[in-house]
Motif scaffolding. Structure first.
Motif, PDB file in Angstrom:
ATOM      1  N   VAL A  29      39.353  -3.656 -18.815  1.00 30.83           N
ATOM      2  CA  VAL A  29      39.567  -4.866 -19.618  1.00 30.83           C
ATOM      3  C   VAL A  29      39.847  -4.535 -21.087  1.00 30.83           C
ATOM      4  CG1 VAL A  29      38.369  -6.510 -18.146  1.00 30.83           C
ATOM      5  CG2 VAL A  29      37.039  -5.102 -19.705  1.00 30.83           C
ATOM      6  N   ILE A  30      40.766  -3.620 -21.291  1.00 31.90           N
ATOM      7  CA  ILE A  30      41.075  -3.131 -22.633  1.00 31.90           C
ATOM      8  C   ILE A  30      42.553  -3.373 -22.932  1.00 31.90           C
ATOM      9  CG2 ILE A  30      41.302  -0.987 -23.986  1.00 31.90           C
ATOM     10  CD1 ILE A  30      38.398  -1.768 -23.672  1.00 31.90           C
ATOM     11  N   CYS A  31      42.814  -3.692 -24.164  1.00 29.30           N
ATOM     12  CA  CYS A  31      44.167  -3.910 -24.670  1.00 29.30           C
ATOM     13  C   CYS A  31      45.095  -2.751 -24.288  1.00 29.30           C
ATOM     14  CB  CYS A  31      44.066  -4.047 -26.190  1.00 29.30           C
ATOM     15  SG  CYS A  31      45.612  -3.931 -27.064  1.00 29.30           S
ATOM     16  N   SER A  32      46.308  -3.094 -23.867  1.00 24.55           N
ATOM     17  CA  SER A  32      47.232  -2.054 -23.412  1.00 24.55           C
ATOM     18  C   SER A  32      47.860  -1.256 -24.558  1.00 24.55           C
ATOM     19  CB  SER A  32      48.308  -2.654 -22.511  1.00 24.55           C
ATOM     20  OG  SER A  32      48.766  -3.891 -23.015  1.00 24.55           O
ATOM     21  N   PHE A  33      47.681  -1.694 -25.789  1.00 26.80           N
ATOM     22  CA  PHE A  33      48.264  -0.921 -26.907  1.00 26.80           C
ATOM     23  C   PHE A  33      47.611   0.454 -27.049  1.00 26.80           C
ATOM     24  CE2 PHE A  33      48.554   0.270 -31.444  1.00 26.80           C
ATOM     25  CZ  PHE A  33      49.932   0.362 -31.574  1.00 26.80           C
ATOM     26  N   PRO A  34      46.287   0.529 -27.254  1.00 25.38           N
ATOM     27  CA  PRO A  34      45.695   1.868 -27.328  1.00 25.38           C
ATOM     28  C   PRO A  34      45.821   2.658 -26.027  1.00 25.38           C
ATOM     29  CG  PRO A  34      43.975   0.185 -27.304  1.00 25.38           C
ATOM     30  CD  PRO A  34      45.283  -0.516 -27.514  1.00 25.38           C
ATOM     31  N   LYS A  35      45.886   1.936 -24.902  1.00 24.83           N
ATOM     32  CA  LYS A  35      46.088   2.650 -23.634  1.00 24.83           C
ATOM     33  C   LYS A  35      47.425   3.381 -23.635  1.00 24.83           C
ATOM     34  CE  LYS A  35      43.323   0.082 -20.287  1.00 24.83           C
ATOM     35  NZ  LYS A  35      43.345  -0.802 -19.107  1.00 24.83           N
ATOM     36  N   CYS A  36      48.437   2.718 -24.187  1.00 22.12           N
ATOM     37  CA  CYS A  36      49.765   3.353 -24.247  1.00 22.12           C
ATOM     38  C   CYS A  36      49.769   4.516 -25.237  1.00 22.12           C
ATOM     39  CB  CYS A  36      50.834   2.327 -24.616  1.00 22.12           C
ATOM     40  SG  CYS A  36      51.247   1.224 -23.260  1.00 22.12           S
ATOM     41  N   VAL A  37      49.049   4.354 -26.353  1.00 24.56           N
ATOM     42  CA  VAL A  37      48.959   5.462 -27.316  1.00 24.56           C
ATOM     43  C   VAL A  37      48.310   6.670 -26.635  1.00 24.56           C
ATOM     44  CG1 VAL A  37      47.955   6.251 -29.494  1.00 24.56           C
ATOM     45  CG2 VAL A  37      48.826   3.904 -29.311  1.00 24.56           C
ATOM     46  N   LEU A  38      47.233   6.399 -25.917  1.00 27.46           N
ATOM     47  CA  LEU A  38      46.532   7.483 -25.222  1.00 27.46           C
ATOM     48  C   LEU A  38      47.425   8.112 -24.154  1.00 27.46           C
ATOM     49  CD1 LEU A  38      43.863   9.020 -24.810  1.00 27.46           C
ATOM     50  CD2 LEU A  38      43.206   7.274 -23.151  1.00 27.46           C
ATOM     51  N   GLN A  39      48.195   7.265 -23.483  1.00 27.92           N
ATOM     52  CA  GLN A  39      49.117   7.749 -22.471  1.00 27.92           C
ATOM     53  C   GLN A  39      50.073   8.785 -23.077  1.00 27.92           C
ATOM     54  OE1 GLN A  39      49.091   6.832 -19.283  1.00 27.92           O
ATOM     55  NE2 GLN A  39      50.856   8.094 -18.713  1.00 27.92           N
ATOM     56  N   LEU A  40      50.637   8.409 -24.222  1.00 28.07           N
ATOM     57  CA  LEU A  40      51.598   9.307 -24.869  1.00 28.07           C
ATOM     58  C   LEU A  40      50.909  10.593 -25.330  1.00 28.07           C
ATOM     59  CD1 LEU A  40      53.612   6.687 -26.940  1.00 28.07           C
ATOM     60  CD2 LEU A  40      54.308   7.832 -24.830  1.00 28.07           C
ATOM     61  N   ALA A  41      49.700  10.432 -25.856  1.00 29.81           N
ATOM     62  CA  ALA A  41      48.953  11.613 -26.286  1.00 29.81           C
ATOM     63  C   ALA A  41      48.727  12.527 -25.083  1.00 29.81           C
ATOM     64  CB  ALA A  41      47.623  11.192 -26.901  1.00 29.81           C
ATOM     65  N   GLY A  42      48.306  11.928 -23.972  1.00 29.07           N
ATOM     66  CA  GLY A  42      48.032  12.707 -22.765  1.00 29.07           C
ATOM     67  C   GLY A  42      49.280  13.411 -22.245  1.00 29.07           C
ATOM     68  N   GLU A  43      50.416  12.763 -22.422  1.00 26.93           N
ATOM     69  CA  GLU A  43      51.679  13.354 -21.966  1.00 26.93           C
ATOM     70  C   GLU A  43      52.199  14.406 -22.941  1.00 26.93           C
ATOM     71  OE1 GLU A  43      54.293  10.046 -21.448  1.00 26.93           O
ATOM     72  OE2 GLU A  43      53.231   9.274 -19.667  1.00 26.93           O
ATOM     73  N   GLY A  44      51.477  14.626 -24.024  1.00 26.27           N
ATOM     74  CA  GLY A  44      51.881  15.647 -24.985  1.00 26.27           C
ATOM     75  C   GLY A  44      52.907  15.173 -25.995  1.00 26.27           C
ATOM     76  N   LYS A  45      53.192  13.863 -25.999  1.00 24.99           N
ATOM     77  CA  LYS A  45      54.242  13.374 -26.905  1.00 24.99           C
ATOM     78  C   LYS A  45      53.788  13.306 -28.360  1.00 24.99           C
ATOM     79  CE  LYS A  45      57.351  11.322 -23.728  1.00 24.99           C
ATOM     80  NZ  LYS A  45      57.050  10.358 -22.684  1.00 24.99           N
ATOM     81  N   TYR A  46      52.484  13.435 -28.576  1.00 26.48           N
ATOM     82  CA  TYR A  46      51.991  13.431 -29.959  1.00 26.48           C
ATOM     83  C   TYR A  46      51.631  14.836 -30.431  1.00 26.48           C
ATOM     84  CZ  TYR A  46      51.940   8.410 -30.906  1.00 26.48           C
ATOM     85  OH  TYR A  46      52.313   7.116 -31.176  1.00 26.48           O
ATOM     86  N   LYS A  47      52.158  15.831 -29.738  1.00 25.95           N
ATOM     87  CA  LYS A  47      51.824  17.206 -30.146  1.00 25.95           C
ATOM     88  C   LYS A  47      52.403  17.558 -31.516  1.00 25.95           C
ATOM     89  CE  LYS A  47      50.605  19.435 -25.858  1.00 25.95           C
ATOM     90  NZ  LYS A  47      50.983  20.312 -24.758  1.00 25.95           N
TER      91      LYS A  47
END
Lengths: 377, 262, 465
Positions: A68-86
Motif C-alpha cells: 500500500v505504498i505510492c508507486s513513485f518511490p517504488k519506481c525510483v527503487l526499481q530503477l536503482a535496483g536495475e542499476g540505472k542510478y549507478k
C-alpha cells in the motif's frame, strides 16, 4: 520542444549528465523539493532530482516496499535496483513523506541483493514539519551536518561564498521560471503545458549554469514567437508529484491547455526566492522550511489554498485538475477540501487518483478529462 | 432524421439507432479484442435489425473506452456525459445517475437538460465494479444474472472482506467450505458491492430522482442494498440499462443535427 | 452516510452502551448472564473484558467515565481537545481540558459496535478524505465530520514525522472543520542534544497553545500530582512487564490491551492506577501458582507493531483459546528508564522529575517523545534506538517464539519497510509473520482469514510446543 530538453524528461542519464560525468564531475541525487540543491551545487556537484521514469515494472520496488505504498518511490527503487542510478556519486533521502523516506531503508536493503547499486555517499536528511524558531534552528544544524558529511566524504570545502554564489545562480533560475509563468498565463499562450513541464523538469537534471542559459534563450524565443495557442480550455494542474509529461500531453490532446500548476515539479519549486543578504546557510534553510506548499507541512491548509486560488485566478483558468498518486493521502485528502473550497469559489474542479509510471492507464484518465471538459464547456 | 449512438465498452459493445425519439434497434454484443471489430459487428447488427444501410445514418456519435477507434462516427463524447444524457432521456426527472459498468463505476449529477454538473468515477480496482460480481458469481457457481435474486432468499448474510476482489474471492471460497449457504454468501457479495458504490454516490451527493444504468442495474440485490444505504428509491429505467450510454450518444447526435442542445 | 444514521449523537450512543455494560457488572453472575443477552453486538467483547475479573470491570467503568466527560465537557464549561493516541493526555488534565482520543474512540467503536462501523469509515471518504487513509482515525472521525459526533474545541496531534497518515487525519479535520490545531513533530533521532532540545521546545509550544485556547495558566500543583501518578503507574507497569517474562506468562493476552489503553486513556489519573493494581494482583497470584494467563502456553508471540481491534475481540479470544501468550506489542513499550526492556539502555528512556515546573516539562517532553511509535518509527527502522533495536531487545527479553506484524492499510510508514525489517528479524533467528489485515477494518481481511494465516504460520514453522 528542443530535443535536448525533451530528452531530459524521458532519459535519466541524459547528454548533460553524461558530459558532466565525462568531465569528472560528481552527481548527487535528491528526493524532493525540501532538499536544498544549493548545497550540492556549492560543493561543485550536480544536484539531480530522483525520478521514476523509464521504469517498466515495479518488481524490485515491490520486493522491498509493502503493497500500500505510492508507486513513485517504488519506481525510483526499481530503477536503482536495475542499476540505472549507478551514475550517482551520492544521494540524499529526506523525510518528505513516509513513502519517500523509506527509500532510505529499501534502497540500502536492496543493495544487499543487487551489488553496487548504492551510491558511496548515502545520506538521510531530516526536515521539520512545522515552521517555528526552534525548528529553523534545528534545520540549520541539520543542514550544517549535511554539509559536513558532504565535505568529509568527497574531500571538498563549501565556503559561505560558494553558498552565496549558489543562491544567486538558483535565484536566477527561479526568476527565469517565473518569467515562463508570466508567458503561460497570457491570453494567447506561446507554450503548451506539456512543454512547460518539460522545461521545468529539465532544471532538475541539467547543470544549473547551463540550464539558466538555455532557459534564457528559450524565453526570448517564446517571447518573440508568433505561434500562440488560443481558444482552448485553460486548466491548472495540482496535486502530488508529477514528472510525467505524457500526463499533461493526455490532458492537452483534448481541447485544453495547462497554463498553471501547483506541483512540486513545477511552481512550488521556484516561486519563492532565497534572501541574498545575511548568513547564506540560514537564508537557504529559511526558504526551504517556510515554503510550506507540500502538505507534508501539516497545518498550513489555508496558506496552500490561498496559493492555489491565486494561481488559478491569475492564470484565468476554466478549471482545476487535482491529481494524486494512489496512497498519497496527504495530497489526496487535501485535494478533497480544495475541491470543496474551489467549487464554492466558483472554480470547477476535478479530483483524480492515478498510478505513477508504467501503471498509468491512459484510457481511464482520458475518459475523466473528457467528461470534465464537457462539464465546464 | 436517423441518428445513432455507438458505445464500445470494455466488456460489451452497444449501438442505438433512433429516429424522431423512437428506438429502431439497440443490440448488445460481447466486445471483441479490437474495438473497431466490435463497432463494425454491432453496427451491422443494428442496421440489419432496423433495415437500414450505414449511409442512412445522418449523424453518429461514439462513446466508451473504444470510442477513438470507431471508424464510422462523426464525433465522440465521453461515456460519462452520454450516460447522463441517456438516463435523462428515459427518465426526465433523473438528477443522479449511477452507472456500474464492467470495469468502473461512476456517479453523475445532471441538471434538467441532462447536462453534467458533477461526476465521480471509481476505476482503481475491480472491487466496486461489475467485474467484482462476475468473479464472485463464478466462484459461487451461479450465473451472473441470478446473483441478484440470492439476496432476497438469504437468511444470515456473512461478513465479507470487500476492499479487494482477490481477497474477497478467497473469503467466498472459505465461506463455501465452511458450509455457508450460497444465498447468504451471494447476499453479502451484493451488499459489499452496494457499500462501495454508496461511498461514491454520497461523495457527489444524492439528489432525486436517482436511477441506474449499466449491467449491474439488473442485479436486484445490489439495487435493494443501495436503496437502503442511500435512503432513496432507485427509479427503474424503461429500457435495458446496458444501452443507456449508446442511447445518450444517439440523443446527442439528434441534438447536434437539430443544432445545439435543448 | 444513511440519513437514519445521522439522527443520533454517536458519542452519546457509544457512552450509553459502555455505561450500561459497566452497570451490568455490578449485578450477580446470574443477572449478568441474563443482561448480556441484550447486548447482541457487544456481548462477546464484553464477556471477554468481564472475564478478566476486576481489571476488566474497572476498565469498563473508567471508560464509561471517560466518555461521559467528553459528552458533558461543554455543559461543565470545559474545553474538549481532539487528540491522537500518540499523545499523553496527562498534560491536558493539568489544564482541566477533556481529552477525546480519536483512535481510542475508534477502538471502542470497532470493539463493541458490529454494525455501522463501515459507514463511519466511509463517511470520511464521502467528504473527500482518501479511502486509503488509516482506518484508525477514520472510524471516529466520520461522525465528527458528519456533524453527529461531539465537536471538539481544538485539535492536538503529535505524529508529524512519525506517521504522516495519522498527522494528516488531524490536519484534514482541522481544515475541514476550521478548528484551531497544534501540531508537534519529531526529529529523526532520539537522544542527542539537538533532539532533546527540540522535544522540549515543541512541548512548550504546545503548552503555549493550550494556554492561548483555554485562557488558563498551567496548574503546577495539579501537574505535580499527575506526574506523581505517572510515576506510580510506571512502577506498576514495570512489574507487570517483568512478570510477563515468566514462562508461562501469568498474564492474559488482553492485559497488553489494557496496558496501553491505560497509557492512552488514563495516564496520570487515578482510574488508570487502580486498574493496574488490580491487574498486578491477579498476575502475581498466577505467577505464584505457575499458571499461564492465556490457557496452557504453547507459544509466545510478540506482535511487534499493533493488535487487532475489531470483530468482537475475536483475535484475542483465539490467542487465549490456542495457548498463545501475547507478550507485548510496540504499543506496550513506553520507555520509562527503569522498564525491563530499558536495562542497559536507560539513556533512551525517560525519568519523571517533579522537582519544579521546568523539570516536569522536560520530563513530560521526554515521555511524549518516547511514546509507542513516536520513539521507534521516527527514523530509519534499523538506526540506533529505533524499531529493529527495540523489537529484538523485547523479543529476547520476553523469549518470543515468533513475531507478527499487524497494522492497517493506511500505515505508509511501516508498510514502507516492514518487508526488509521482517527479513532482518528472520536472519536474527525470529520467525516473523507479516499479516495483511487491518486492525480496525475487517472488510480488508476478515478475522477468520487472518486467524487462519496465524494458525498456518505456527503450523508450517512448527512453532507450537
Amino acid at each position: 520542444m528542443r530535443e535536448e530538453i525533451s530528452e531530459t524528461t524521458t532519459t535519466l542519464f541524459n547528454r548533460y549528465v553524461k558530459k558532466w560525468k565525462d568531465g569528472g564531475g560528481k552527481v548527487v541525487g535528491y528526493t524532493c523539493t525540501y532538499v536544498p540543491e544549493e548545497i550540492i551545487y556549492a560543493a561543485g556537484m550536480l544536484p539531480f532530482r530522483l525520478r521514476g521514469i523509464e521504469a517498466t515494472s515495479t518488481s524490485i520496488g515491490d520486493t522491498y516496499y509493502g503493497p500500500v505504498i505510492c508507486s513513485f518511490p517504488k519506481c525510483v527503487l526499481q530503477l536503482a535496483g536495475e542499476g540505472k542510478y549507478k551514475f550517482l556519486d551520492g544521494a540524499v533521502i529526506c523525510n518528505g513523506c513516509d513513502s519517500m523516506r523509506r527509500l532510505d531503508e529499501c534502497w540500502r536493503k536492496a543493495s544487499e541483493d543487487y551489488e553496487g547499486i548504492l551510491p558511496s555517499w548515502f545520506y538521510y536528511y531530516g526536515v521539520p514539519h512545522k515552521v517555528a524558531d526552534y525548528s529553523l534552528k534545528w534545520f540549520v544544524e541539520e543542514t550544517k551536518r549535511l554539509i559536513d558529511s558532504l565535505e568529509a566524504h568527497f574531500g571538498v570545502k563549501i565556503t559561505d561564498d560558494d553558498l552565496k554564489k549558489a543562491i544567486s545562480v538558483y535565484n536566477k533560475g527561479r526568476t527565469l521560471l517565473k518569467r515562463l509563468d508570466g508567458l503561460r498565463i497570457m491570453d494567447e499562450v506561446p507554450i503548451s503545458g506539456a512543454d512547460a513541464l518539460a522545461v521545468i523538469i529539465a532544471g532538475t537534471a541539467i547543470p544549473r549554469d547551463e540550464y539558466n542559459k538555455l532557459l534564457e534563450e528559450l524565453l526570448e524565443e517564446l517571447e518573440e514567437s508568433k505561434e500562440r495557442i488560443t481558444g482552448k480550455k485553460r486548466l491548472l494542474l495540482g496535486g502530488s508529484v508529477n514528472d510525467d509529461v505524457s500526463l499533461v500531453e493526455l490532458i492537452e490532446e483534448t481541447d485544453a491547455i495547462v497554463v498553471a500548476d501547483t506541483l512540486c515539479f513545477g511552481s512550488r519549486s521556484y516561486v519563492d526566492l532565497i534572501e541574498e543578504d545575511g548568513d547564506p546557510l540560514v537564508a537557504i534553510c529559511k526558504r526551504y522550511l517556510t515554503h510550506s506548499f507540500c502538505p507534508r507541512m501539516f497545518g498550513y491548509y489555508k496558506e496552500r489554498f490561498r496559493f492555489l486560488k491565486e494561481r488559478a485566478e491569475k492564470a484565468k483558468v476554466d478549471g482545476v485538475i487535482l491529481q494524486n498518486i494512489r496512497f498519497c493521502d496527504l495530497h489526496g485528502s487535501e485535494n478533497g477540501i480544495f475541491e470543496r473550497d474551489l467549487e464554492a469559489a466558483g472554480i470547477p474542479c476535478m479530483r483524480m487518483e492515478r498510478e505513477y509510471g508504467p501503471l498509468v492507464e491512459t484510457g481511464r484518465i482520458k475518459m475523466r478529462i473528457d467528461a470534465f471538459l464537457e462539464r465546464i464547456s | 432524421m436517423i441518428v445513432a449512438g455507438c458505445d464500445i465498452g470494455s466488456l460489451t459493445a452497444k449501438v442505438v439507432i433512433m429516429t424522431n425519439g423512437k428506438i429502431l434497434a439497440s443490440p448488445v454484443i460481447k466486445s471483441k479484442s479490437r474495438p473497431e471489430e466490435s463497432a463494425k459487428e454491432v453496427m451491422d447488427m443494428a442496421l440489419s435489425k432496423a433495415g437500414l444501410c450505414l449511409d442512412a445514418i445522418e449523424y453518429c456519435i461514439g462513446t466508451g473506452y473504444g470510442r477513438g477507434k470507431i471508424p464510422f462516427v462523426n464525433e465522440v463524447i465521453s461515456e460519462i456525459a452520454c450516460h447522463g444524457k441517456g438516463a435523462r432521456f428515459l427518465l426526465p426527472t433523473a438528477r443522479t445517475v449511477i452507472d456500474i459498468g464492467g470495469q468502473d463505476c461512476k456517479t453523475m449529477k445532471i441538471d434538467r437538460s441532462g447536462k453534467l454538473i458533477k461526476f465521480i468515477t471509481n476505476d482503481k480496482c475491480a472491487a466496486g465494479t461489475g467485474r467484482f460480481l462476475e468473479v464472485m458469481a463464478n466462484v459461487l457457481g451461479v450465473r451472473l444474472e441470478d446473483l441478484g435474486a440470492l439476496s432476497a432468499r438469504a437468511r444470515a448474510p456473512v461478513a465479507l472482506a470487500s476492499t479487494c476482489t482477490v481477497w474477497a474471492q478467497a473469503e467466498v471460497v472459505r465461506n463455501i467450505n465452511e458450509g455457508k449457504s450460497i444465498e447468504d454468501i451471494g447476499a453479502s457479495v451484493n451488499e459489499a458491492m452496494a457499500k462501495r458504490v454508496a461511498i461514491l454516490v454520497n461523495s457527489v451527493g444524492v439528489e432525486k430522482d436517482v436511477c441506474m444504468s449499466g449491467g449491474v442495474a439488473k442485479n436486484i440485490g445490489v439495487v435493494k442494498s443501495l436503496e437502503r444505504l442511500l435512503g432513496v428509491k432507485i427509479k427503474k429505467l424503461k429500457l435495458d440499462p446496458q444501452i443507456v450510454g449508446a442511447l445518450g450518444a444517439a440523443v446527442f447526435a439528434k441534438e447536434k443535427l437539430e443544432g445545439g442542445a435543448e | 452516510m444513511r440519513s437514519v444514521l445521522r439522527e443520533y449523537n454517536y458519542n452519546w450512543r457509544l457512552w450509553n452502551i459502555v455505561h450500561n455494560a459497566a452497570k451490568i457488572c455490578d449485578g450477580s453472575d446470574k443477572e449478568y448472564r441474563e443482561a448480556i443477552r441484550f447486548a447482541p453486538d457487544f456481548n462477546k467483547a464484553l464477556d471477554a473484558m468481564i472475564s478478566l475479573g476486576e481489571p476488566g470491570v474497572l476498565t469498563l467503568k473508567a471508560i464509561d467515565g471517560y466518555l461521559e466527560d467528553i459528552l458533558t465537557a461543554h455543559e461543565k464549561g470545559k474545553k474538549l481537545a481532539l487528540i491522537t493516541y500518540n499523545f499523553s493526555p496527562a498534560i491536558l488534565h493539568a489544564f482541566d481540558v477533556v481529552p477525546m482520543g480519536l483512535e481510542q474512540i475508534t477502538g471502542l467503536y470497532t470493539t463493541i459496535w458490529q454494525k455501522g462501523i463501515a459507514e463511519l469509515l466511509d463517511y470520511c471518504c464521502e467528504v473527500g478524505f482518501t479511502e486509503t487513509s488509516c482506518s484508525g482515525q477514520r472510524v471516529a472521525l466520520g461522525p465528527i465530520l458528519a456533524g453527529v459526533g461531539t465537536m471538539p474545541d481544538f485539535i492536538l496531534y503529535s505524529t508529524a514525522g512519525i506517521c504522516d497518515s495519522n498527522a494528516n487525519a488531524f490536519a484534514f479535520a482541522s481544515a475541514y472543520l476550521d478548528l484551531p490545531s497544534c501540531q508537534m513533530n519529531y526529529p529523526p533521532t532520539l537522544i542527542d542534544e539537538r533532539a532533546t532540545e527540540y522535544h522540549r521546545e515543541d512541548f512548550k509550544y504546545m503548552i503555549a497553545f493550550l494556554e492561548e485556547y483555554t485562557g488558563k495558566k498551567l496548574d503546577v500543583d495539579r501537574l505535580k500530582d499527575i506526574c506523581e501518578e505517572i510515576i506510580k503507574q510506571d512502577e506498576l507497569i514495570n512489574e507487570l512487564q517483568e512478570l510477563q517474562r515468566l514462562i508461562p506468562n501469568p498474564e492474559p493476552g488482553l492485559y497488553n490491551l489494557l496496558l496501553y489503553s491505560i497509557k492512552i486513556f488514563f495516564s496520570g489519573i487515578k482510574d488508570g492506577t487502580e486498574i493496574l493494581e488490580a491487574m498486578l494482583k491477579i498476575a502475581r497470584e498466577n505467577a505464584a501458582k505457575g499458571i499461564a494467563g492465556n490457557g496452557h502456553e504453547r507459544a509466545r508471540g510478540l506482535f511487534f507493531y499493533i493488535d487487532h481491534y475489531c470483530t468482537e475481540l475475536k483475535y484475542w479470544g483465539w490467542l487465549r483459546d490456542n495457548g498463545i501468550s501475547h507478550i507485548g506489542t510496540m504499543m506496550t513499550d513506553f520507555w520509562q528508564a527503569d522498564a525491563p526492556y530499558a536495562k542497559g539502555r536507560e539513556d533512551e528512556g525517560y525519568i519523571i522529575d517533579t522537582k519544579n515546573l521546568d523539570t516536569m516539562i522536560d520530563s513530560l517532553a521526554a515521555q511524549t517523545s518516547r511514546l509507542p511509535m513516536v520513539k521507534q518509527i521516527r527514523g530509519p527502522y534499523d538506526a540506533p534506538h529505533m524499531w529493529l533495536d527495540d523489537t529484538v531487545g523485547v523479543a529476547k527479553l520476553m523469549n518470543a517464539d515468533f513475531l507478527a506484524y499487524m497494522g492497517t492499510m493506511g500505515c505508509r510508514n511501516t508498510w514502507g519497510m516492514v518487508k526488509p525489517a521482517a527479513r532482518d528479524l528472520e536472519k536474527l533467528g525470529f520467525p516473523t509473520l507479516i499479516l495483511y489485515g487491518d486492525a480496525f477494518d475487517d472488510r480488508v481481511e476478515s478475522i477468520d482469514a487472518l486467524i487462519n494465516r496465524i494458525d498456518e504460520f505456527l503450523t508450517v514453522r512448527r512453532i507450537r510446543k
